[in-house]
Design a protein around this motif. Structure first.
Motif, mmCIF file in Angstrom:
data_model
loop_
_atom_site.group_PDB
_atom_site.id
_atom_site.type_symbol
_atom_site.label_atom_id
_atom_site.label_comp_id
_atom_site.label_asym_id
_atom_site.label_seq_id
_atom_site.Cartn_x
_atom_site.Cartn_y
_atom_site.Cartn_z
ATOM 1 N N ALA A 153 106.098 109.248 126.762
ATOM 2 C CA ALA A 153 107.080 109.561 125.726
ATOM 3 C C ALA A 153 107.184 108.430 124.699
ATOM 4 N N LEU A 154 107.212 107.198 125.186
ATOM 5 C CA LEU A 154 107.286 106.066 124.268
ATOM 6 C C LEU A 154 106.043 105.982 123.380
ATOM 7 N N ALA A 155 104.872 106.213 123.981
ATOM 8 C CA ALA A 155 103.639 106.175 123.193
ATOM 9 C C ALA A 155 103.651 107.255 122.113
ATOM 10 N N GLN A 156 104.156 108.435 122.464
ATOM 11 C CA GLN A 156 104.213 109.533 121.494
ATOM 12 C C GLN A 156 105.121 109.170 120.317
ATOM 13 N N VAL A 157 106.294 108.639 120.613
ATOM 14 C CA VAL A 157 107.239 108.299 119.550
ATOM 15 C C VAL A 157 106.698 107.158 118.700
ATOM 16 N N ARG A 158 106.103 106.155 119.339
ATOM 17 C CA ARG A 158 105.545 105.029 118.580
ATOM 18 C C ARG A 158 104.416 105.479 117.665
ATOM 19 N N THR A 159 103.558 106.354 118.165
ATOM 20 C CA THR A 159 102.443 106.847 117.362
ATOM 21 C C THR A 159 102.953 107.643 116.160
#
Length: 230
Positions: free
Chosen positions: A204-210
């Motif tokens: 989830a964090l990777a998705q939001v950061r991307t």
């Protein structure tokens, strides 16, 4: 007379009732990262440390988050400033454990916990306006029942198409209370303050950061796994 029946005080801890259309897991990822409170608190020190590491937030000497660094990280992630309607799905030390109006599997709804204390309709309207604008695909009914769910239906909103409308209440949504067994399990089960797996949180964090990086034409920050192998 639209508002005439809804001017009684919301009381100290009104019950939050939500029912809505489910969202995708990718949409839930964005909602649950960006509607989490702008803090991370748990009695589970090991979980706090693991979550802080995924966020890239250093710990203070007492094992809590470095709040200045945390504020900067939450700002970069686009975490909303919410008064009462945050989702506590990553961690929660409360008696109800991790909770919120959105679940990691995309279900939209809640009925087992109260908000407060002493919320105002203006506070809740402000939250719902921000939530509706951030995720215009959301469609949900939101109600508040006074006296921790034992009183009257005092306010209702409909969220759809990027807007949150204060409306005349219809039928009250069902209220569910946690059983004594559920509360005992929450209090005495190891890991009960953890609301998500570490892998799902990392995703989830990777998705939001991307998404944020693409919006600003920047490279996304490295994940913890990438840092370990650098």
């Amino acid at each position: 007379m639209l508002l005439a029946g809804m001017m009684a005080a919301l009381t100290k801890w009104p019950r939050l009732l939500v029912a809505g259309d489910p969202v995708t897991e990718a949409q839930a990822n964005d909602i649950l990262i960006r509607s989490n409170p702008r803090y991370l608190v748990s009695n589970d020190r090991s979980w706090t440390a693991l979550v802080a590491r995924e966020y890239g937030i250093p710990l203070d000497p007492h094992g809590g988050l470095d709040w200045k660094a945390a504020a900067e990280v939450f700002e970069r992630l686009g975490v909303l400033h919410l008064n009462h309607l945050a989702n506590h799905r990553i961690m929660s030390p409360t008696i109800v454990g991790p909770h919120g109006w959105c679940a990691w599997d995309g279900r939209i709804g809640c009925s087992t916990y109260n908000i407060g204390k002493w919320p105002t309709r203006e506070d809740v309207q402000e939250d719902l306006t921000a939530i509706a604008a951030a995720w215009p695909f959301l469609r949900m009914d939101v109600q508040l029942v006074t006296d921790e769910g034992d009183g009257d239906l005092a306010a209702m909103w409909q969220v759809a198409d990027g807007h949150a409308a204060f409306v005349e209440p219809g039928d009250p949504l069902p209220i569910h209370d946690l059983t004594d067994t559920a509360i005992m399990l929450r209090l005495f089960t190891p890991g009960a303050e953890r609301g998500v797996t570490l892998n799902r949180l990392r995703q989830a964090l990777a998705q939001v950061r991307t998404k944020k990086a693409h919006a600003s034409n920047e490279d996304p920050p490295q994940t913890s796994a990438e840092r370990d192998h650098a």
